[in-house]
Motif scaffolding. Structure first.
Motif, PDB file in Angstrom:
ATOM      1  N   VAL A  34      -0.917  14.400  46.285  1.00 17.42           N
ATOM      2  CA  VAL A  34      -1.877  15.444  46.412  1.00 17.42           C
ATOM      3  C   VAL A  34      -3.185  15.285  45.999  1.00 17.42           C
ATOM      4  CG1 VAL A  34      -2.144  17.768  45.349  1.00 17.42           C
ATOM      5  CG2 VAL A  34       0.094  17.090  46.183  1.00 17.42           C
ATOM      6  N   SER A  35      -4.250  15.589  46.703  1.00 23.23           N
ATOM      7  CA  SER A  35      -5.807  15.411  46.483  1.00 23.23           C
ATOM      8  C   SER A  35      -6.443  16.783  46.319  1.00 23.23           C
ATOM      9  CB  SER A  35      -6.344  14.415  47.414  1.00 23.23           C
ATOM     10  OG  SER A  35      -5.783  13.024  47.209  1.00 23.23           O
ATOM     11  N   LEU A  36      -7.140  17.243  45.618  1.00 23.84           N
ATOM     12  CA  LEU A  36      -7.622  18.362  45.484  1.00 23.84           C
ATOM     13  C   LEU A  36      -8.862  18.489  44.512  1.00 23.84           C
ATOM     14  CD1 LEU A  36      -7.450  21.722  46.092  1.00 23.84           C
ATOM     15  CD2 LEU A  36      -5.695  21.437  43.908  1.00 23.84           C
ATOM     16  N   GLU A  37     -10.029  19.289  45.198  1.00 21.54           N
ATOM     17  CA  GLU A  37     -11.213  19.589  44.324  1.00 21.54           C
ATOM     18  C   GLU A  37     -11.170  21.140  44.016  1.00 21.54           C
ATOM     19  OE1 GLU A  37     -14.543  17.836  45.936  1.00 21.54           O
ATOM     20  OE2 GLU A  37     -13.741  15.778  45.847  1.00 21.54           O
ATOM     21  N   ILE A  38     -11.545  21.313  42.851  1.00 18.91           N
ATOM     22  CA  ILE A  38     -11.639  22.855  42.529  1.00 18.91           C
ATOM     23  C   ILE A  38     -13.019  22.965  41.600  1.00 18.91           C
ATOM     24  CG2 ILE A  38     -10.671  24.662  40.840  1.00 18.91           C
ATOM     25  CD1 ILE A  38      -7.998  23.175  41.167  1.00 18.91           C
ATOM     26  N   ARG A  39     -13.874  23.811  42.024  1.00 21.10           N
ATOM     27  CA  ARG A  39     -15.171  23.979  41.694  1.00 21.10           C
ATOM     28  C   ARG A  39     -15.250  24.800  40.346  1.00 21.10           C
ATOM     29  NH1 ARG A  39     -16.081  26.286  47.249  1.00 21.10           N
ATOM     30  NH2 ARG A  39     -15.898  24.665  48.725  1.00 21.10           N
ATOM     31  N   ASP A  40     -16.241  24.527  39.801  1.00 18.80           N
ATOM     32  CA  ASP A  40     -16.587  25.338  38.425  1.00 18.80           C
ATOM     33  C   ASP A  40     -16.783  26.650  38.607  1.00 18.80           C
ATOM     34  OD1 ASP A  40     -17.137  25.856  35.667  1.00 18.80           O
ATOM     35  OD2 ASP A  40     -18.893  24.978  35.847  1.00 18.80           O
ATOM     36  N   ASN A  41     -16.353  27.425  37.676  1.00 15.62           N
ATOM     37  CA  ASN A  41     -16.500  29.059  37.714  1.00 15.62           C
ATOM     38  C   ASN A  41     -15.966  29.633  39.138  1.00 15.62           C
ATOM     39  OD1 ASN A  41     -17.469  31.523  37.419  1.00 15.62           O
ATOM     40  ND2 ASN A  41     -19.698  31.222  38.320  1.00 15.62           N
ATOM     41  N   GLU A  42     -14.822  28.912  39.465  1.00 17.97           N
ATOM     42  CA  GLU A  42     -14.147  29.182  40.722  1.00 17.97           C
ATOM     43  C   GLU A  42     -12.550  30.029  40.289  1.00 17.97           C
ATOM     44  OE1 GLU A  42     -13.075  27.522  45.051  1.00 17.97           O
ATOM     45  OE2 GLU A  42     -12.881  26.221  43.420  1.00 17.97           O
TER      46      GLU A  42
END
Length: 371
Positions: A34-42
């Motif tokens: 699993v690869s994933l990017e979660i943004r700040d303030n999201e």
């Protein structure tokens, strides 16, 4: 608490993470690359059925589990080796886990005391978060004196008090009744906007995910199937699982017949031809799968004009749903579709069982699936 952090910065990055659990002699792969990017303030939601790996991923970010392979970064710092209390992360669970012998004020203050905060700061923060969750008048009450929704608000306040950079929410609304759950959705989204904290929310409820999220990651069998906005996930599903899991979907198996610019022509098993718009590259003669939402089909009488694909069908069944009526229609040779038709002012269904009807389907209503 006010939102001051940029929404474009990366808050959480999961890189090629694998999690294997050993159960006696068997290995269970809960997360598979699993690869994933979660943004700040999201407000990011992990959505999927039970056992898909979403809670395991949340626990890895929290530090309650360690990855078998891969990396997890929080604002650019690797955190796999950090204990849970060393991470600027807090978790809200399905069961509120409030201390029954403490009042609301002390429940919230407890974690701040453990962090060594002084009494003046603790008092300021407790009053601030109680105001944030609209529970200022309940500070001296014990948990048993609160409703389920009020207890949940206190659990949120306690988690927000240390000002975490990321708040993890593991199905926090599932213990509430439907009306309260619906009311809490908007409150939770407002909390996220007001605090500017990155929320990572786990649920199996599609409606929760669609109504609250900035983006959604759909999971199945330990794999991330698709990541996108609620609009992307619903209107442009990549594969059959996503299309089937989110809302109602008709699936049509067809053979690609011809291409006319951006408009493709396909033939169903019963010989009916469809025209649809799609950007995926496919070859003539190839078998394809199309997804079609029931509300994208216009149901018309035989004497009405049609502007899109014209398919003749017969009404097999109908179900009154209040705002609309669900019709099951037969296209012949074992091909059936569900159609949603908005109810008229009278509330009466427009068509009866056995009626011959026309289906008017715009070419852009179809979604060509990758698998």
């Amino acid at each position: 608490m006010t939102a001051t952090i940029s929404a474009t910065r990366e808050a959480v990055k999961v890189q090629s993470v694998v999690k294997i659990f050993q159960q006696q002699e068997n290995q269970i792969k809960a997360l598979d690359d699993v690869s994933l990017e979660i943004r700040d303030n999201e407000f990011f939601t992990l959505l999927g059925p039970s056992g898909c790996g979403k809670t395991t991923l949340l626990r890895l970010i929290a530090g309650f589990e360690s990855p078998s392979q891969g990396e997890i970064l929080l604002f650019g710092q690797r955190i796999e080796q950090l204990a849970p209390f060393q991470r600027p992360v807090n978790t809200v669970f399905q069961h509120y886990a409030l201390f029954p012998h403490m009042n609301v004020y002390d429940n919230i203050a407890f974690g701040l005391k453990m962090l060594g905060k002084d009494a003046t700061e603790i008092d300021k923060v407790v009053k601030e978060v109680l105001s944030l969750v609209k529970m200022s008048d309940y500070a001296k009450r014990k948990p048993y004196q609160l409703s389920g929704g009020q207890q949940q608000r206190i659990a949120f306040a306690r988690a927000l008090a240390p000002h975490p950079k990321v708040l993890l929410l593991d199905e926090p609304l599932s213990a509430l009744d439907l009306k309260l759950r619906q009311a809490m959705r908007s409150e939770l989204k407002s909390l996220q906007r007001e605090t500017g904290i990155t929320f990572i929310f786990v649920t199996h409820d599609q409606e929760e995910a669609l109504t609250m999220s900035d983006r959604i990651g759909v999971m199945s069998e330990g794999k991330l199937q698709q990541v996108g906005s609620p609009l992307d996930i619903y209107e442009r599903p990549l594969n059959r699982f996503v299309a089937d899991f989110i809302g109602k979907t008709n699936f049509l198996e067809a053979r690609l017949e011809a291409s006319h610019g951006e408009v493709l022509e396909a033939v169903l098993a019963n010989g009916l031809k469809l025209h649809f718009k799609q950007s995926l590259a496919k070859s003539k003669g190839e078998r394809i799968s199309l997804a079609l939402r029931p509300e994208k089909i216009q149901l018309k009488a035989l004497n009405e004009s049609v502007s899109g694909n014209l398919l003749k069908a017969r009404i097999l069944d109908r179900t009154y749903l209040g705002t609309d009526t669900s019709y099951q229609v037969d296209l012949g040779q074992g091909i059936f579709l569900e159609v949603r038709d908005q109810n008229a002012l009278s509330g009466n269904a427009r068509f009866a069982l056995g009626d011959e009807v026309l289906l008017d389907i715009a070419p852009q209503a179809f979604r060509l699936l990758q698998d």
